[in-house]
Motif scaffolding. Structure first.
Motif, PDB file in Angstrom:
ATOM      1  N   ASP A  85      21.598  29.018 -12.744  1.00 24.72           N
ATOM      2  CA  ASP A  85      22.154  30.008 -11.804  1.00 24.72           C
ATOM      3  C   ASP A  85      22.476  31.329 -12.502  1.00 24.72           C
ATOM      4  OD1 ASP A  85      21.990  28.095  -9.781  1.00 24.72           O
ATOM      5  OD2 ASP A  85      24.005  27.345 -10.184  1.00 24.72           O
ATOM      6  N   GLY A  86      21.620  31.718 -13.431  1.00 20.59           N
ATOM      7  CA  GLY A  86      21.805  32.986 -14.116  1.00 20.59           C
ATOM      8  C   GLY A  86      22.798  32.952 -15.262  1.00 20.59           C
ATOM      9  N   ASN A  87      23.394  31.799 -15.547  1.00 16.29           N
ATOM     10  CA  ASN A  87      24.361  31.668 -16.637  1.00 16.29           C
ATOM     11  C   ASN A  87      23.755  30.874 -17.786  1.00 16.29           C
ATOM     12  OD1 ASN A  87      27.077  32.689 -15.349  1.00 16.29           O
ATOM     13  ND2 ASN A  87      26.102  31.398 -13.805  1.00 16.29           N
ATOM     14  N   VAL A  88      23.949  31.336 -19.011  1.00 14.98           N
ATOM     15  CA  VAL A  88      23.355  30.701 -20.192  1.00 14.98           C
ATOM     16  C   VAL A  88      24.056  29.379 -20.490  1.00 14.98           C
ATOM     17  CG1 VAL A  88      22.908  30.921 -22.663  1.00 14.98           C
ATOM     18  CG2 VAL A  88      22.698  32.926 -21.173  1.00 14.98           C
ATOM     19  N   VAL A  89      23.283  28.298 -20.531  1.00 12.56           N
ATOM     20  CA  VAL A  89      23.836  26.988 -20.873  1.00 12.56           C
ATOM     21  C   VAL A  89      23.300  26.475 -22.209  1.00 12.56           C
ATOM     22  CG1 VAL A  89      24.333  26.306 -18.498  1.00 12.56           C
ATOM     23  CG2 VAL A  89      22.073  25.838 -19.449  1.00 12.56           C
ATOM     24  N   ILE A  90      22.128  26.968 -22.624  1.00 11.82           N
ATOM     25  CA  ILE A  90      21.606  26.672 -23.965  1.00 11.82           C
ATOM     26  C   ILE A  90      21.227  28.016 -24.584  1.00 11.82           C
ATOM     27  CG2 ILE A  90      19.905  25.451 -25.360  1.00 11.82           C
ATOM     28  CD1 ILE A  90      19.495  23.480 -23.111  1.00 11.82           C
ATOM     29  N   PRO A  91      22.072  28.548 -25.468  1.00 19.68           N
ATOM     30  CA  PRO A  91      21.784  29.864 -26.047  1.00 19.68           C
ATOM     31  C   PRO A  91      20.576  29.832 -26.990  1.00 19.68           C
ATOM     32  CG  PRO A  91      24.110  29.248 -26.308  1.00 19.68           C
ATOM     33  CD  PRO A  91      23.367  28.016 -25.888  1.00 19.68           C
ATOM     34  N   ALA A  92      19.900  30.955 -27.080  1.00 17.15           N
ATOM     35  CA  ALA A  92      18.822  31.103 -28.061  1.00 17.15           C
ATOM     36  C   ALA A  92      19.395  30.864 -29.454  1.00 17.15           C
ATOM     37  CB  ALA A  92      18.218  32.505 -27.974  1.00 17.15           C
ATOM     38  N   GLY A  93      18.654  30.153 -30.292  1.00  9.86           N
ATOM     39  CA  GLY A  93      19.118  29.849 -31.642  1.00  9.86           C
ATOM     40  C   GLY A  93      19.853  28.526 -31.760  1.00  9.86           C
ATOM     41  N   SER A  94      20.013  27.811 -30.630  1.00  6.45           N
ATOM     42  CA  SER A  94      20.673  26.500 -30.694  1.00  6.45           C
ATOM     43  C   SER A  94      19.809  25.528 -31.498  1.00  6.45           C
ATOM     44  CB  SER A  94      20.898  25.943 -29.287  1.00  6.45           C
ATOM     45  OG  SER A  94      21.775  26.767 -28.543  1.00  6.45           O
ATOM     46  N   PRO A  95      20.415  24.719 -32.375  1.00  2.61           N
ATOM     47  CA  PRO A  95      19.622  23.820 -33.220  1.00  2.61           C
ATOM     48  C   PRO A  95      19.044  22.638 -32.443  1.00  2.61           C
ATOM     49  CG  PRO A  95      21.956  23.451 -33.577  1.00  2.61           C
ATOM     50  CD  PRO A  95      21.858  24.643 -32.671  1.00  2.61           C
ATOM     51  N   ALA A  96      17.838  22.260 -32.797  1.00  5.17           N
ATOM     52  CA  ALA A  96      17.179  21.098 -32.195  1.00  5.17           C
ATOM     53  C   ALA A  96      16.612  20.234 -33.316  1.00  5.17           C
ATOM     54  CB  ALA A  96      16.068  21.540 -31.241  1.00  5.17           C
ATOM     55  N   VAL A  97      16.367  18.980 -32.990  1.00  7.08           N
ATOM     56  CA  VAL A  97      15.885  18.023 -33.999  1.00  7.08           C
ATOM     57  C   VAL A  97      14.647  17.300 -33.471  1.00  7.08           C
ATOM     58  CG1 VAL A  97      16.451  15.911 -35.273  1.00  7.08           C
ATOM     59  CG2 VAL A  97      18.185  17.690 -34.978  1.00  7.08           C
ATOM     60  N   GLY A  98      13.671  17.143 -34.355  1.00 11.91           N
ATOM     61  CA  GLY A  98      12.469  16.391 -34.028  1.00 11.91           C
ATOM     62  C   GLY A  98      12.248  15.273 -35.041  1.00 11.91           C
ATOM     63  N   GLU A  99      11.232  14.449 -34.776  1.00  7.60           N
ATOM     64  CA  GLU A  99      10.954  13.291 -35.634  1.00  7.60           C
ATOM     65  C   GLU A  99       9.447  13.130 -35.813  1.00  7.60           C
ATOM     66  OE1 GLU A  99      12.788   8.889 -35.664  1.00  7.60           O
ATOM     67  OE2 GLU A  99      11.478   9.283 -33.953  1.00  7.60           O
ATOM     68  N   ILE A 100       9.029  12.845 -37.046  1.00  2.00           N
ATOM     69  CA  ILE A 100       7.619  12.573 -37.343  1.00  2.00           C
ATOM     70  C   ILE A 100       7.245  11.199 -36.789  1.00  2.00           C
ATOM     71  CG2 ILE A 100       5.885  12.315 -39.150  1.00  2.00           C
ATOM     72  CD1 ILE A 100       6.997  15.125 -39.038  1.00  2.00           C
ATOM     73  N   THR A 101       6.168  11.135 -36.021  1.00  2.00           N
ATOM     74  CA  THR A 101       5.725   9.849 -35.467  1.00  2.00           C
ATOM     75  C   THR A 101       4.434   9.334 -36.117  1.00  2.00           C
ATOM     76  OG1 THR A 101       4.555  11.028 -33.686  1.00  2.00           O
ATOM     77  CG2 THR A 101       6.799  10.279 -33.221  1.00  2.00           C
ATOM     78  N   GLU A 102       3.663  10.243 -36.741  1.00  2.00           N
ATOM     79  CA  GLU A 102       2.428   9.819 -37.419  1.00  2.00           C
ATOM     80  C   GLU A 102       2.082  10.813 -38.519  1.00  2.00           C
ATOM     81  OE1 GLU A 102      -2.377   9.124 -36.554  1.00  2.00           O
ATOM     82  OE2 GLU A 102      -1.042   9.798 -34.948  1.00  2.00           O
ATOM     83  N   VAL A 103       1.687  10.295 -39.653  1.00  2.00           N
ATOM     84  CA  VAL A 103       1.233  11.142 -40.761  1.00  2.00           C
ATOM     85  C   VAL A 103      -0.040  10.537 -41.325  1.00  2.00           C
ATOM     86  CG1 VAL A 103       1.727  12.024 -43.072  1.00  2.00           C
ATOM     87  CG2 VAL A 103       3.571  11.853 -41.409  1.00  2.00           C
ATOM     88  N   ARG A 104      -1.034  11.390 -41.495  1.00  2.00           N
ATOM     89  CA  ARG A 104      -2.255  10.959 -42.183  1.00  2.00           C
ATOM     90  C   ARG A 104      -2.606  12.046 -43.186  1.00  2.00           C
ATOM     91  NH1 ARG A 104      -7.607  10.449 -38.768  1.00  2.00           N
ATOM     92  NH2 ARG A 104      -7.713  12.692 -39.218  1.00  2.00           N
ATOM     93  N   ASN A 105      -2.643  11.685 -44.438  1.00  2.00           N
ATOM     94  CA  ASN A 105      -2.984  12.654 -45.480  1.00  2.00           C
ATOM     95  C   ASN A 105      -4.496  12.804 -45.563  1.00  2.00           C
ATOM     96  OD1 ASN A 105      -0.241  13.070 -46.397  1.00  2.00           O
ATOM     97  ND2 ASN A 105      -0.351  11.016 -47.281  1.00  2.00           N
ATOM     98  N   LYS A 106      -4.931  13.948 -46.040  1.00  2.00           N
ATOM     99  CA  LYS A 106      -6.377  14.140 -46.205  1.00  2.00           C
ATOM    100  C   LYS A 106      -6.879  13.161 -47.268  1.00  2.00           C
ATOM    101  CE  LYS A 106      -6.338  17.748 -49.779  1.00  2.00           C
ATOM    102  NZ  LYS A 106      -6.808  19.101 -50.140  1.00  2.00           N
ATOM    103  N   GLY A 107      -8.139  12.815 -47.169  1.00  2.00           N
ATOM    104  CA  GLY A 107      -8.669  11.833 -48.115  1.00  2.00           C
ATOM    105  C   GLY A 107     -10.165  11.987 -48.329  1.00  2.00           C
ATOM    106  N   MET A 108     -10.739  11.005 -49.021  1.00  2.00           N
ATOM    107  CA  MET A 108     -12.154  11.025 -49.349  1.00  2.00           C
ATOM    108  C   MET A 108     -13.005  10.884 -48.094  1.00  2.00           C
ATOM    109  SD  MET A 108     -11.889  11.594 -52.455  1.00  2.00           S
ATOM    110  CE  MET A 108     -10.845  11.377 -53.895  1.00  2.00           C
ATOM    111  N   TRP A 109     -14.266  11.156 -48.260  1.00  2.00           N
ATOM    112  CA  TRP A 109     -15.248  11.115 -47.186  1.00  2.00           C
ATOM    113  C   TRP A 109     -14.909  12.100 -46.063  1.00  2.00           C
ATOM    114  CZ3 TRP A 109     -19.545   8.886 -48.617  1.00  2.00           C
ATOM    115  CH2 TRP A 109     -19.495   7.838 -49.548  1.00  2.00           C
ATOM    116  N   GLY A 110     -14.305  13.217 -46.447  1.00  2.00           N
ATOM    117  CA  GLY A 110     -14.059  14.279 -45.476  1.00  2.00           C
ATOM    118  C   GLY A 110     -12.894  14.054 -44.535  1.00  2.00           C
TER     119      GLY A 110
END
Length: 199
Positions: free
Chosen positions: A74-99
């Motif tokens: 309703d025109g009122n700020v409830v989450i200000p810009a710059g508010s911290p957020a958190v994420g989580e890694i769900t998959e990691v694959r490192n580069k490797g042989m055979w391209g």
């Protein structure tokens, strides 16, 4: 006819109330309740770099983001810009042989705003460039050469935009903008001249 003028000491009398602006106290704006709806878009950006270079990323690792813009109800700020957020890694694959190229998959967990933790949904990912074409060419010339060909690492840079959404309806306190302060005009200064007239 004789006219006597009274003593000058009593001629001018100032009834001077304090000259000051009458300022009406600003009314305290009533706090109302609004709702931050599930599905509301929350623009985020990365507060750190995620990369498969160095092979240090792990599944379950947390990382930092922040809101890129204000989120309003309703025109009122409830989450200000710059508010911290958190994420989580769900998959990691490192580069490797055979391209084989690197890959990162992650999700947004929550954002913190005004002392509250708000659950979020949203995902982000990056995949490095595969080295398949190079592998095919190398194998055609010398089979063992393809083994040493690698793809590139995956990387999500600092400041990269991330789109997330509120995951649940949240009741929020909304304080409308305060009413403008009303300033009344100053009271006029009354001047009484006491003149005695005798006939």
């Amino acid at each position: 006819m004789k006219i006597a003028i009274g003593a000058l000491a009593c001629a001018l009398t100032f009834a001077a109330p304090a000259v000051q602006a009458q300022t009406a106290p600003a009314a305290v704006a009533a706090t109302t309740t609004g709702t931050l709806r599930a599905g509301t878009s929350v623009p985020l950006k990365m507060s750190e770099v995620l990369s498969t270079k160095g092979k240090k990323l792990k599944v379950g690792q947390r990382f930092q983001l922040e809101t890129a813009e204000n989120v309003t109800v309703d025109g009122n700020v409830v989450i200000p810009a710059g508010s911290p957020a958190v994420g989580e890694i769900t998959e990691v694959r490192n580069k490797g042989m055979w391209g084989k190229s690197g890959r990162i998959n992650a999700r947004v967990l929550y954002v913190r705003a005004n002392g509250r933790q708000i659950r979020m949904t949203g995902s982000l990912d990056d995949k490095g460039t595969t080295g398949t074409a190079g592998v095919v060419g190398a194998v055609a010339l010398l089979p063992i050469a393809g083994f040493f060909m690698t793809g590139t690492s995956a990387e999500i840079p600092l400041g990269a935009p991330v789109h997330a959404f509120v995951d649940e309806d949240i009741s929020v306190a909304v304080v409308p903008a305060s009413a403008p302060m009303i300033v009344a005009p100053a009271a006029p200064v009354a001047v009484n001249a006491g003149v005695a007239v005798k006939k």
